[in-house]
Motif scaffolding. Structure first.
Motif, PDB file in Angstrom:
ATOM      1  N   VAL A  65      55.555  72.056  47.353  1.00 34.91           N
ATOM      2  CA  VAL A  65      54.439  71.397  46.656  1.00 34.91           C
ATOM      3  C   VAL A  65      54.477  69.890  46.913  1.00 34.91           C
ATOM      4  CG1 VAL A  65      54.305  73.143  44.833  1.00 34.91           C
ATOM      5  CG2 VAL A  65      55.763  71.139  44.497  1.00 34.91           C
ATOM      6  N   PRO A  66      53.319  69.212  46.830  1.00 31.64           N
ATOM      7  CA  PRO A  66      53.298  67.759  46.996  1.00 31.64           C
ATOM      8  C   PRO A  66      54.089  67.055  45.890  1.00 31.64           C
ATOM      9  CG  PRO A  66      51.095  68.679  47.260  1.00 31.64           C
ATOM     10  CD  PRO A  66      51.960  69.775  46.726  1.00 31.64           C
ATOM     11  N   VAL A  67      54.751  65.959  46.264  1.00 32.02           N
ATOM     12  CA  VAL A  67      55.522  65.147  45.312  1.00 32.02           C
ATOM     13  C   VAL A  67      54.913  63.744  45.270  1.00 32.02           C
ATOM     14  CG1 VAL A  67      57.789  64.225  44.700  1.00 32.02           C
ATOM     15  CG2 VAL A  67      57.622  66.461  45.810  1.00 32.02           C
ATOM     16  N   ILE A  68      54.550  63.320  44.058  1.00 32.73           N
ATOM     17  CA  ILE A  68      53.921  62.012  43.857  1.00 32.73           C
ATOM     18  C   ILE A  68      54.886  61.079  43.137  1.00 32.73           C
ATOM     19  CG2 ILE A  68      51.956  60.766  42.839  1.00 32.73           C
ATOM     20  CD1 ILE A  68      50.440  63.438  42.761  1.00 32.73           C
ATOM     21  N   ALA A  69      55.094  59.873  43.678  1.00 31.82           N
ATOM     22  CA  ALA A  69      55.843  58.831  42.960  1.00 31.82           C
ATOM     23  C   ALA A  69      54.838  58.018  42.142  1.00 31.82           C
ATOM     24  CB  ALA A  69      56.576  57.926  43.937  1.00 31.82           C
ATOM     25  N   LYS A  70      55.104  57.910  40.845  1.00 36.72           N
ATOM     26  CA  LYS A  70      54.250  57.106  39.960  1.00 36.72           C
ATOM     27  C   LYS A  70      55.072  55.869  39.585  1.00 36.72           C
ATOM     28  CE  LYS A  70      52.672  57.367  35.216  1.00 36.72           C
ATOM     29  NZ  LYS A  70      52.825  58.216  34.027  1.00 36.72           N
ATOM     30  N   VAL A  71      54.799  54.745  40.244  1.00 35.53           N
ATOM     31  CA  VAL A  71      55.683  53.582  40.188  1.00 35.53           C
ATOM     32  C   VAL A  71      55.097  52.474  39.321  1.00 35.53           C
ATOM     33  CG1 VAL A  71      57.010  51.932  41.562  1.00 35.53           C
ATOM     34  CG2 VAL A  71      56.368  54.144  42.558  1.00 35.53           C
ATOM     35  N   ASN A  72      55.877  52.075  38.307  1.00 39.06           N
ATOM     36  CA  ASN A  72      55.449  50.980  37.442  1.00 39.06           C
ATOM     37  C   ASN A  72      56.633  50.037  37.264  1.00 39.06           C
ATOM     38  OD1 ASN A  72      53.790  49.476  35.765  1.00 39.06           O
ATOM     39  ND2 ASN A  72      54.368  50.608  33.932  1.00 39.06           N
ATOM     40  N   GLY A  73      56.795  49.100  38.211  1.00 42.68           N
ATOM     41  CA  GLY A  73      57.937  48.187  38.136  1.00 42.68           C
ATOM     42  C   GLY A  73      58.627  48.046  39.479  1.00 42.68           C
ATOM     43  N   LEU A  74      59.855  47.597  39.426  1.00 46.00           N
ATOM     44  CA  LEU A  74      60.613  47.286  40.633  1.00 46.00           C
ATOM     45  C   LEU A  74      61.307  48.529  41.198  1.00 46.00           C
ATOM     46  CD1 LEU A  74      61.645  44.861  42.405  1.00 46.00           C
ATOM     47  CD2 LEU A  74      63.568  44.691  40.811  1.00 46.00           C
ATOM     48  N   ALA A  75      61.211  48.706  42.517  1.00 48.47           N
ATOM     49  CA  ALA A  75      61.924  49.796  43.194  1.00 48.47           C
ATOM     50  C   ALA A  75      62.741  49.168  44.321  1.00 48.47           C
ATOM     51  CB  ALA A  75      60.937  50.813  43.752  1.00 48.47           C
ATOM     52  N   THR A  76      64.065  49.209  44.184  1.00 49.98           N
ATOM     53  CA  THR A  76      64.904  48.545  45.182  1.00 49.98           C
ATOM     54  C   THR A  76      65.912  49.508  45.807  1.00 49.98           C
ATOM     55  OG1 THR A  76      66.529  47.846  43.524  1.00 49.98           O
ATOM     56  CG2 THR A  76      64.747  46.313  44.016  1.00 49.98           C
ATOM     57  N   ALA A  77      66.294  49.199  47.058  1.00 51.45           N
ATOM     58  CA  ALA A  77      67.323  49.937  47.798  1.00 51.45           C
ATOM     59  C   ALA A  77      67.014  51.440  47.788  1.00 51.45           C
ATOM     60  CB  ALA A  77      68.699  49.609  47.249  1.00 51.45           C
ATOM     61  N   ALA A  78      67.924  52.268  47.262  1.00 56.13           N
ATOM     62  CA  ALA A  78      67.671  53.713  47.247  1.00 56.13           C
ATOM     63  C   ALA A  78      66.485  54.075  46.357  1.00 56.13           C
ATOM     64  CB  ALA A  78      68.921  54.466  46.791  1.00 56.13           C
ATOM     65  N   GLY A  79      66.112  53.191  45.441  1.00 55.26           N
ATOM     66  CA  GLY A  79      64.899  53.378  44.636  1.00 55.26           C
ATOM     67  C   GLY A  79      63.654  53.231  45.484  1.00 55.26           C
ATOM     68  N   LEU A  92      54.024  76.261  39.514  1.00 59.84           N
ATOM     69  CA  LEU A  92      54.368  74.901  39.930  1.00 59.84           C
ATOM     70  C   LEU A  92      53.452  74.492  41.079  1.00 59.84           C
ATOM     71  CD1 LEU A  92      56.321  72.430  39.692  1.00 59.84           C
ATOM     72  CD2 LEU A  92      57.633  73.471  41.537  1.00 59.84           C
ATOM     73  N   ARG A  93      52.676  73.432  40.877  1.00 57.13           N
ATOM     74  CA  ARG A  93      51.683  73.056  41.874  1.00 57.13           C
ATOM     75  C   ARG A  93      51.889  71.651  42.433  1.00 57.13           C
ATOM     76  NH1 ARG A  93      47.215  75.726  41.466  1.00 57.13           N
ATOM     77  NH2 ARG A  93      47.067  75.067  43.644  1.00 57.13           N
ATOM     78  N   VAL A  94      52.491  70.777  41.636  1.00 59.86           N
ATOM     79  CA  VAL A  94      52.722  69.394  42.066  1.00 59.86           C
ATOM     80  C   VAL A  94      53.851  68.814  41.221  1.00 59.86           C
ATOM     81  CG1 VAL A  94      50.921  68.479  40.515  1.00 59.86           C
ATOM     82  CG2 VAL A  94      51.564  67.166  42.509  1.00 59.86           C
ATOM     83  N   VAL A  95      54.618  67.887  41.798  1.00 60.38           N
ATOM     84  CA  VAL A  95      55.704  67.219  41.075  1.00 60.38           C
ATOM     85  C   VAL A  95      55.393  65.727  41.031  1.00 60.38           C
ATOM     86  CG1 VAL A  95      58.163  66.611  41.108  1.00 60.38           C
ATOM     87  CG2 VAL A  95      57.453  68.916  41.744  1.00 60.38           C
ATOM     88  N   ILE A  96      55.533  65.124  39.857  1.00 57.99           N
ATOM     89  CA  ILE A  96      55.359  63.670  39.711  1.00 57.99           C
ATOM     90  C   ILE A  96      56.691  63.068  39.279  1.00 57.99           C
ATOM     91  CG2 ILE A  96      54.162  61.830  38.447  1.00 57.99           C
ATOM     92  CD1 ILE A  96      51.834  63.875  38.049  1.00 57.99           C
ATOM     93  N   ILE A  97      57.136  62.040  39.986  1.00 62.14           N
ATOM     94  CA  ILE A  97      58.368  61.333  39.620  1.00 62.14           C
ATOM     95  C   ILE A  97      57.984  59.967  39.060  1.00 62.14           C
ATOM     96  CG2 ILE A  97      60.567  60.368  40.411  1.00 62.14           C
ATOM     97  CD1 ILE A  97      60.586  62.463  42.646  1.00 62.14           C
ATOM     98  N   SER A  98      58.349  59.719  37.805  1.00 66.15           N
ATOM     99  CA  SER A  98      58.070  58.428  37.173  1.00 66.15           C
ATOM    100  C   SER A  98      59.352  57.910  36.521  1.00 66.15           C
ATOM    101  CB  SER A  98      56.944  58.565  36.140  1.00 66.15           C
ATOM    102  OG  SER A  98      57.364  59.403  35.072  1.00 66.15           O
ATOM    103  N   ALA A  99      59.254  56.803  35.782  1.00 64.09           N
ATOM    104  CA  ALA A  99      60.465  56.201  35.194  1.00 64.09           C
ATOM    105  C   ALA A  99      60.152  55.463  33.907  1.00 64.09           C
ATOM    106  CB  ALA A  99      61.097  55.240  36.198  1.00 64.09           C
TER     107      ALA A  99
END
Length: 242
Positions: free
Chosen positions: A82-96, A33-40
């Motif tokens: 490990v580094p965590v990357i947010a991959k954001v495509n759209g609206l991110a509100t409040a806790a998002g 495990l070297r990196v984590v990407i969070i997408s939606a």
């Protein structure tokens, strides 16, 4: 990790938060495990908490549980080795929006927007403000919190909420480029560096320099610390042990 409940705008329900915690911890001790990407999935990256869970139909115990696990997940991101990357495509509100602010790196498409609109429904975004206030200039964070008005992707970039803004069709490519670059380095060195960075951010200047000076010395005692220097002197690529 993919937030995959687009019908509910990827809301951070209790079950979604529990899944997210589980996924973040999955394989965390693995050398692979070297990196984590969070997408939606879908047009909304994440709309924040599921408001139905915060209504009077649920008791105070349930409300506390939701906010406690949310805080745990947000702090866990920065505690991961490990580094965590947010991959954001759209609206991110409040806790998002808080989720994006909590990640180490955030890459956003041009159509993305970021907001903390809790004030408009009588629930001030106090927990998102923790991450927001540590990512943005105070006056920008407070304008977002007081008005609920969204930042465009370019505004988010200008103020430091995201690392990079790219056309939607380049989002995957750009995120993976960063991830692959991270994978070229030693996992143990990155883990040390990430932990140290967050630790020194809460310290005064003298304490931070004293602590990081010792960390630099410790870094040299690591196998990969010596391997990297030897490889540089010998003009070859390092062979990391991680």
């Amino acid at each position: 990790i993919v937030l995959n409940n687009p019908r509910k705008r990827n809301a951070l329900s209790l079950s979604m938060l529990q899944s997210l915690r589980e996924d973040l911890l999955h394989d965390v001790k693995s050398k692979d495990l070297r990196v984590v990407i969070i997408s939606a999935e879908g047009p909304v990256f994440c709309s924040g908490h599921d408001l139905k869970e915060l209504s009077s139909e649920e008791d105070v115990k349930h409300h506390s549980q939701v906010f406690e696990i949310c805080a745990e997940v947000m702090t866990l991101i920065q505690k991961l080795p490990v580094p965590v990357i947010a991959k954001v495509n759209g609206l991110a509100t409040a806790a998002g929006c808080q989720l994006v602010a909590s990640c180490d790196i955030a890459v956003a498409s041009e159509k993305s927007q970021f907001a903390t609109p809790g004030v408009n429904i009588g629930l001030f975004c106090s927990t998102p403000a923790v991450a927001l206030g540590r990512s943005l200039p105070r006056k920008v964070a407070l304008e977002m919190l007081f008005t609920g008005e969204p930042l465009s992707a370019q505004e988010a970039l200008m103020h430091g909420l995201v690392s990079k803004v790219v056309p939607e069709d380049k989002l995957e490519e750009e995120t993976m480029k960063i991830a692959h670059k991270i994978c070229e380095s030693s996992k143990s060195i990155l883990a040390l560096g990430k932990a140290t960075f967050y630790r020194q951010m809460t310290q005064d200047l003298d304490t931070a320099y004293k602590m990081t000076t010792q960390v630099m010395v410790d870094n040299l005692t690591l196998r990969d610390g010596q391997e990297g220097i030897e490889a540089f002197i010998q003009k070859r690529k390092p062979v990391w042990s991680h």
